[in-house]
Scaffold this motif. Structure first.
Motif, short mmCIF file in Angstrom:
data_model
loop_
_atom_site.label_atom_id
_atom_site.label_comp_id
_atom_site.label_asym_id
_atom_site.label_seq_id
_atom_site.Cartn_x
_atom_site.Cartn_y
_atom_site.Cartn_z
N ALA A 110 -2.46 -0.43 -6.76
CA ALA A 110 -2.88 0.32 -7.94
C ALA A 110 -3.69 1.54 -7.50
CB ALA A 110 -3.70 -0.57 -8.86
N PRO A 111 -3.74 2.59 -8.31
CA PRO A 111 -4.51 3.79 -7.93
C PRO A 111 -5.96 3.46 -7.62
CG PRO A 111 -3.15 4.23 -9.87
CD PRO A 111 -3.06 2.74 -9.61
N GLY A 112 -6.52 4.18 -6.66
CA GLY A 112 -7.91 3.98 -6.30
C GLY A 112 -8.17 4.10 -4.82
N GLY A 113 -7.12 3.95 -4.01
CA GLY A 113 -7.29 4.13 -2.57
C GLY A 113 -7.96 2.95 -1.90
N LEU A 114 -8.09 3.06 -0.59
CA LEU A 114 -8.71 2.02 0.21
C LEU A 114 -10.21 2.25 0.32
CD1 LEU A 114 -6.08 2.07 3.10
CD2 LEU A 114 -6.25 0.35 1.29
N GLU A 166 -8.97 -7.57 0.34
CA GLU A 166 -9.94 -6.65 0.95
C GLU A 166 -11.22 -7.41 1.24
OE1 GLU A 166 -11.29 -2.43 -0.58
OE2 GLU A 166 -12.61 -3.98 -1.44
N PHE A 167 -11.74 -7.26 2.47
CA PHE A 167 -13.00 -7.88 2.86
C PHE A 167 -13.97 -6.75 3.19
CE2 PHE A 167 -9.59 -10.77 3.77
CZ PHE A 167 -10.06 -11.99 3.34
N GLN A 168 -15.00 -6.65 2.37
CA GLN A 168 -15.95 -5.54 2.53
C GLN A 168 -17.34 -6.03 2.17
OE1 GLN A 168 -15.69 -2.15 -0.22
NE2 GLN A 168 -15.64 -0.79 1.56
N ALA A 185 -7.85 7.47 2.19
CA ALA A 185 -6.81 8.09 1.38
C ALA A 185 -5.44 8.03 2.05
CB ALA A 185 -7.17 9.55 1.10
N GLY A 186 -5.33 7.23 3.12
CA GLY A 186 -4.07 7.16 3.86
C GLY A 186 -2.99 6.41 3.12
N ARG A 187 -1.78 6.51 3.65
CA ARG A 187 -0.62 5.86 3.04
C ARG A 187 -0.71 4.35 3.22
NH1 ARG A 187 5.27 6.32 5.74
NH2 ARG A 187 6.48 5.03 4.29
N PHE A 188 -0.47 3.62 2.13
CA PHE A 188 -0.50 2.17 2.15
C PHE A 188 0.64 1.67 1.27
CE2 PHE A 188 -2.92 -1.86 0.65
CZ PHE A 188 -2.17 -2.65 1.50
N PRO A 209 -5.02 -5.18 -6.35
CA PRO A 209 -3.89 -5.19 -7.28
C PRO A 209 -2.80 -4.21 -6.84
CG PRO A 209 -5.70 -3.92 -8.20
CD PRO A 209 -6.21 -4.52 -6.92
N GLY A 210 -1.58 -4.49 -7.25
CA GLY A 210 -0.45 -3.63 -6.95
C GLY A 210 0.78 -4.16 -7.65
N ARG A 211 1.90 -3.46 -7.47
CA ARG A 211 3.12 -3.90 -8.14
C ARG A 211 4.33 -3.66 -7.25
NH1 ARG A 211 6.25 0.04 -10.46
NH2 ARG A 211 7.17 -1.51 -11.86
N ILE A 212 5.30 -4.56 -7.40
CA ILE A 212 6.59 -4.43 -6.74
C ILE A 212 7.50 -3.58 -7.63
CG2 ILE A 212 8.63 -5.67 -5.94
CD1 ILE A 212 6.81 -8.04 -5.31
N SER A 213 8.21 -2.66 -7.04
CA SER A 213 9.09 -1.77 -7.79
C SER A 213 10.21 -2.55 -8.47
CB SER A 213 9.69 -0.71 -6.87
OG SER A 213 10.47 -1.33 -5.87
N GLY A 214 10.84 -1.92 -9.46
CA GLY A 214 11.88 -2.58 -10.22
C GLY A 214 13.05 -3.04 -9.37
N ASP A 215 13.37 -2.28 -8.31
CA ASP A 215 14.49 -2.68 -7.45
C ASP A 215 14.08 -3.67 -6.37
OD1 ASP A 215 13.07 -1.12 -5.65
OD2 ASP A 215 14.55 0.49 -5.58
N GLY A 216 12.78 -4.00 -6.30
CA GLY A 216 12.31 -4.98 -5.34
C GLY A 216 12.20 -4.50 -3.92
N HIS A 217 12.37 -3.19 -3.69
CA HIS A 217 12.36 -2.67 -2.33
C HIS A 217 11.00 -2.18 -1.85
CE1 HIS A 217 16.57 -3.19 -2.11
NE2 HIS A 217 16.92 -2.16 -2.83
#
Length: 386
Positions: free
Chosen positions: A86-90, A63-65, A44-47, A73-81
């Motif tokens: 995606a929700p679900g954690g590591l 991910e290798f498991q 549940a750590g910060r990623f 999956p994930g997304r780049i913010s609108g400002d690109g910074h």
């Protein structure tokens, strides 16, 4: 598992000023949390990936498991910074690779490759292994396990890992300390060989109160043969690929006081562009180049074979002027038709690069996949099974 780090060398002419296109530290442009090579990261750590002073172009996370690879999956913010998954954690007891490309306000591109592993329950251990399952590798590939906890019952753990091949050859194990176990045949693999790893570690005691959790079968395939010999005294690299006529290209190797290791090394990772920073290997602020093209790692300590666009063209084939790496002619941004670009495109993870006639010592067998520098008797003597 051979974990990645910042590259540790580059080329600098001994009597001229190093010309660097963009020496601004990449660490300021790309920030990855968790840090590179972090272990026991909470699920549940910060990623996240951030580029406060630039714009993220691409973020790829894998991910290798339990022997399987999954794209996160994930997304780049609108400002690109920033980028967030995606929700679900590591996942628990997993290894993650993060590859990022960003640009600063001037349009200079920077890249980062980072690896971290998540928390393994205290009474369990995992073996993270190289190469990745179901890949095609060079004939010099060594199977390498890095364990999440020190192993004291080495014989039991070694007995629970079986590495076999088709066609069959003798394969032996060698321990490097308490957390690394490698497997290799007597000679390089034959092209077309299929190698199988049977892990029967579940409930095998690795140390007091610590037991394995893996029970799986994975494999990889050996591709064509390619062995390259770098003659540091002649400033050349001769490439022999599948019995074809040798191809010789001019290079520049490590200069006086920073000589390239002698011995057989194995390509363990490839990056179309990487950052090379002298701070990572004790060269202080002598160089920091964010866009070294066609980079192929040869040792864990930072020896690379890579493209070089900043050295005077006259040094290739004539002088050794690097901080320990092997440089091939290239252009800024990476020219696929250059000597470096052609070699990069035809090379596989697992290909052998041997350096001869350098004043430096032979590379240590545990520095990257340097185990080919041990004789067969020396290699077999490292088994816990006698």
């Amino acid at each position: 598992m051979i974990l990645a780090a910042l590259a540790g060398c580059t080329v600098v002419a001994p009597k001229t000023r190093l010309m660097v296109d963009d020496a601004r530290p990449t660490s300021e442009l790309i920030r990855i949390t968790p840090r590179d090579r972090a272990g026991n990261v909470p699920a549940a750590g910060r990623f996240e990936v951030r580029s406060p002073e630039g714009t993220l172009e691409r973020v790829t996370v894998a991910e290798f498991q339990d022997g399987a690879r999954r794209t996160v999956p994930g997304r780049i913010s609108g400002d690109g910074h920033s980028w967030r998954p995606a929700p679900g954690g590591l996942g628990l007891a997993a290894r993650y690779t993060v590859d990022v490309v960003a640009r600063d306000a001037s349009g200079h591109r920077a890249v980062r490759h980072s690896v971290f592993t998540t928390y393994v329950p205290e009474h369990r251990f995992l073996g993270y292994f190289t190469p990745e399952p179901y890949t095609t590798v060079g004939t010099g590939m060594i199977v390498s396990f890095a364990f999440s906890r020190p192993i004291t019952d080495r014989a039991a753990v070694e007995r629970a890992i079986r590495v076999t091949s088709r066609p069959p050859v003798e394969i032996a194990a060698h321990w490097f300390g308490s957390s690394r176990l490698d497997f290799r045949p007597r000679e390089y693999w034959k092209p077309g060989t299929d190698v199988t790893l049977d892990l029967r570690l579940r409930d095998v005691r690795g140390a007091q109160g610590v037991y394995g959790s893996q029970w799986k079968t994975v494999g990889f395939r050996v591709g064509r043969s390619q062995v390259s010999t770098v003659d540091a005294a002649a400033h050349t690299m001769t490439v022999v690929r599948d019995g074809r006529p040798p191809e010789t290209v001019p290079v520049t190797a490590g200069g006086p006081g920073s000589d390239t290791y002698n011995g057989r090394m194995v390509i363990t990772e490839k990056s179309p562009v990487t950052r090379m920073n002298g701070d990572t290997v004790g060269f202080g602020g002598e160089y920091d180049i964010s866009d070294v093209p066609h980079a192929m790692r040869l040792t864990a300590s930072g020896t690379f074979l890579h493209g070089n666009y900043w050295a005077d063209p006259s040094v290739f084939g004539a002088q050794n002027v690097s901080h320990g790496c092997i440089g091939l002619p290239d252009s800024q941004g990476g020219d696929p038709s250059s000597p470096a670009g052609r070699f990069y495109d035809t090379s596989l993870i697992g290909d052998v690069v041997e350096v001869v006639r350098s004043p430096e010592r032979v590379v240590a067998p545990d520095n990257g996949l340097g185990g080919w520098n041990l004789s067969w008797d020396q290699w077999r003597a490292g088994s816990a099974l006698g």
